[in-house]
Design an enzyme around this catalytic site. Structure first.
Site, PDB file in Angstrom:
ATOM      1  N   LYS A  22       0.840  -1.209   0.000  1.00 10.59           N
ATOM      2  CA  LYS A  22       0.000   0.000   0.000  1.00 10.59           C
ATOM      3  C   LYS A  22       0.874   1.259   0.000  1.00 10.59           C
ATOM      4  CE  LYS A  22      -1.757   1.803   3.980  1.00 10.59           C
ATOM      5  NZ  LYS A  22      -1.489   3.248   4.094  1.00 10.59           N
ATOM      6  N   ASN A  23       1.839   1.302   0.919  1.00 10.15           N
ATOM      7  CA  ASN A  23       2.609   2.539   1.074  1.00 10.15           C
ATOM      8  C   ASN A  23       3.561   2.807  -0.084  1.00 10.15           C
ATOM      9  OD1 ASN A  23       1.273   3.065   3.393  1.00 10.15           O
ATOM     10  ND2 ASN A  23       3.007   2.752   4.783  1.00 10.15           N
ATOM     11  N   CYS A 115      -5.200  13.188  12.724  1.00 11.04           N
ATOM     12  CA  CYS A 115      -5.817  11.870  12.612  1.00 11.04           C
ATOM     13  C   CYS A 115      -5.611  11.157  13.934  1.00 11.04           C
ATOM     14  CB  CYS A 115      -5.232  11.081  11.440  1.00 11.04           C
ATOM     15  SG  CYS A 115      -3.530  10.656  11.671  1.00 11.04           S
ATOM     16  N   ARG A 120       0.297  15.029  12.802  1.00 12.77           N
ATOM     17  CA  ARG A 120       0.836  14.764  11.472  1.00 12.77           C
ATOM     18  C   ARG A 120       0.823  15.982  10.541  1.00 12.77           C
ATOM     19  NH1 ARG A 120      -1.028   8.724   9.756  1.00 12.77           N
ATOM     20  NH2 ARG A 120       0.850   8.853   8.480  1.00 12.77           N
ATOM     21  N   ASP A 305       4.729   1.196  11.981  1.00 10.24           N
ATOM     22  CA  ASP A 305       3.553   0.497  11.455  1.00 10.24           C
ATOM     23  C   ASP A 305       3.463  -0.962  11.919  1.00 10.24           C
ATOM     24  OD1 ASP A 305       2.747   2.778  10.220  1.00 10.24           O
ATOM     25  OD2 ASP A 305       3.157   2.125   8.179  1.00 10.24           O
ATOM     26  N   ARG A 397      -8.424  -0.180   4.790  1.00 10.45           N
ATOM     27  CA  ARG A 397      -7.539   0.783   4.121  1.00 10.45           C
ATOM     28  C   ARG A 397      -6.214   0.146   3.740  1.00 10.45           C
ATOM     29  NH1 ARG A 397      -5.773   4.773   7.670  1.00 10.45           N
ATOM     30  NH2 ARG A 397      -4.407   5.099   5.910  1.00 10.45           N
TER      31      ARG A 397
END
Ligand code: UD1
Length: 420
Positions: A22-23, A115, A120, A305, A397
């Site tokens: 994803k990233n 968030c 952030r 993460d 997500r």
């Protein structure tokens, strides 16, 4: 809103395919804004954030679609505004700022709000682009950037090796006039993947994967076909799933070379992780699991993460250990939920003391963000009895077909409507 219903205690056994990252996919697909012709991406995971990125590209005037793991982005007249409704659902939308400025000399992107895992800010993205000749105004919640004369190369020193900031500036620098130097750049493997994609399109970049990158601007980037790297965070989550359930998993396409910090800690905690011709095998060693201390750092350090998921492994291990979070403030939202499942964790500032060796028990819990959600799924797999993980739109997500992948290796997990 859907939930996961998990009946825990089943040792997972079998083969799991690791999906595309994803990233890596988010910035690399966003980089198509800077490319003149058609781009085709393969190994793209089917995730909510990818769909959001595709929607954003379509709003910006591209023709983008995802079909069977392949994203195609076709040329179209670019427009410059990334609206609030999309940006609020995905902070990474801010990654269109650099390539839009480089292409159009103007961009209007909704300012991402805070968030669940912290404030952030994007101040480092903006100050770097200012050094390259852009100016910014904050208008009605939008960042309005202008550089009528085009971007020019500059020497940029990041205060902190920001991943998104490095990506934004890298994309912009490829089309800027002259040389850009990025000092204290982020070194994450996803940045290397982005640089490799841009190079395939004709960009001139050196130093990716180190703290010092050099970019020499080119006139235009041309289209290409590119395969997205595998997801090291998804892979790490499955390694832990093997550990907390006492099972044995074979991960195919596991990017072990990019996962040293995590694999070292998992081995120190008693897991046996072996490279075999078909992939990577993971199981708990003869002596069982024991707690180790973990401290999150920018790559090549232990990734933030993976912090929440690793904490679940420690809950299931003997002894006690300290988890220190150094990247984001407020990234311990999973702790209170794990405590409700019987974990013994005490948070003081940015550290959490985990006392392991307790049997987790199923409970209704709520995901507060993507990786916290993944941690709760892992806890549910390890726990005795039934766990209902609510608000799994966070998990959607970042984890492709998570329930299907886990069911296929023996987990008792299913997706249900919240009202069920
Ligand atoms: C990316 C990843 C995310 C991961 C994070 C750290 C994507 C889409 N997301 O997020 O999964 O957790 O890297 O590995 O790839 N900061 C500032 N000012 C800035 C930019 C960042 O103060 O201009 C701070 C942030 O608030 C945070 C820290 O720097 O505390 C790290 O942020 P950054 O590396 O930029 O993470 P993201 O790119 O947002």
């Amino acid at each position: 809103m859907d939930s996961f219903l998990i009946e825990g205690g089943e040792p997972l056994k079998g083969v799991i395919e690791v999906s595309g990252s994803k990233n890596a996919a988010l910035p690399i697909i966003m980089a198509s804004i800077a490319v003149d012709d058609e781009v085709v991406y393969t190994n793209v995971p089917d995730l909510r954030d990818i769909h959001t990125t595709i929607n954003l590209l379509n709003i910006l005037g591209r023709e983008a679609e995802l079909r069977d793991g392949v994203v195609t982005v076709k040329n179209g007249a670019l427009s410059m505004e990334a609206p609030y409704d999309l940006v609020k659902t995905m902070r990474a939308s801010v990654l269109c700022l650099g390539p839009l400025l480089a292409r159009l000399g103007e961009a209007k992107v909704s300012l991402p709000g805070g968030c669940a895992i912290g404030a952030r800010p994007v101040d480092q993205h903006l100050s770097a682009l200012e050094k390259m000749g852009a100016s910014f105004d904050l208008e009605n919640g939008y960042i309005h950037g202008r550089c009528p004369g085009g971007l020019k190369g500059a020497h940029i020193r990041f205060d902190f090796p920001t991943v998104g900031g490095t990506e934004n500036v890298l994309m912009a620098a490829c089309l800027a006039r002259g040389e850009t130097v990025l000092e204290n750049a982020a070194r994450e493997p996803e940045i290397v993947d982005l640089a490799n994609f841009l190079i395939r399109c004709g960009a001139r970049i050196e130093g990716q994967g180190t703290t010092m990158m050099h970019v020499w601007g080119v006139e235009r980037l041309r289209g290409c076909s590119y395969r997205i790297m595998p997801d090291r965070i998804e892979a790490g989550t499955f390694l832990i799933a093997a550990g907390v359930t006492g099972g044995e998993l074979l991960l195919r396409h596991c990017p072990l070379g990019d996962m040293s910090a995590v694999v070292d800690k998992l081995r120190a905690a008693g897991m046996v992780i072996t490279e075999v011709p078909e992939g990577v095998l993971a199981r708990v060693g003869e002596e069982g699991l024991k707690c180790v201390d973990v401290c999150t750092r920018p790559h090549p350090g232990f990734p933030t993460d993976m912090q929440a998921q690793f904490m679940v492994l420690m809950c299931c291990a003997q002894g006690s250990g300290l988890v220190e979070e150094n990247i984001f403030e407020n990234r311990f939202m999973h702790v209170q939920e794990l405590v409700r499942m019987g974990a013994d964790i005490h948070v003081t500032g940015s550290s959490a003391m985990v006392r392991g060796g307790r049997k987790l028990t199923g409970a209704p819990v709520m995901a507060s963000d993507l990786r916290a959600g993944a941690a709760l799924v892992l806890a549910g797999l390890a726990a005795e009895g039934e766990t209902r993980v609510q608000r799994i739109y966070h998990v959607d997500r970042g984890y492709e077909h998570l329930a299907d992948k886990l069911s296929a290796v023996g987990a008792r997990i299913r997706r249900v409507k919240e009202a069920d």
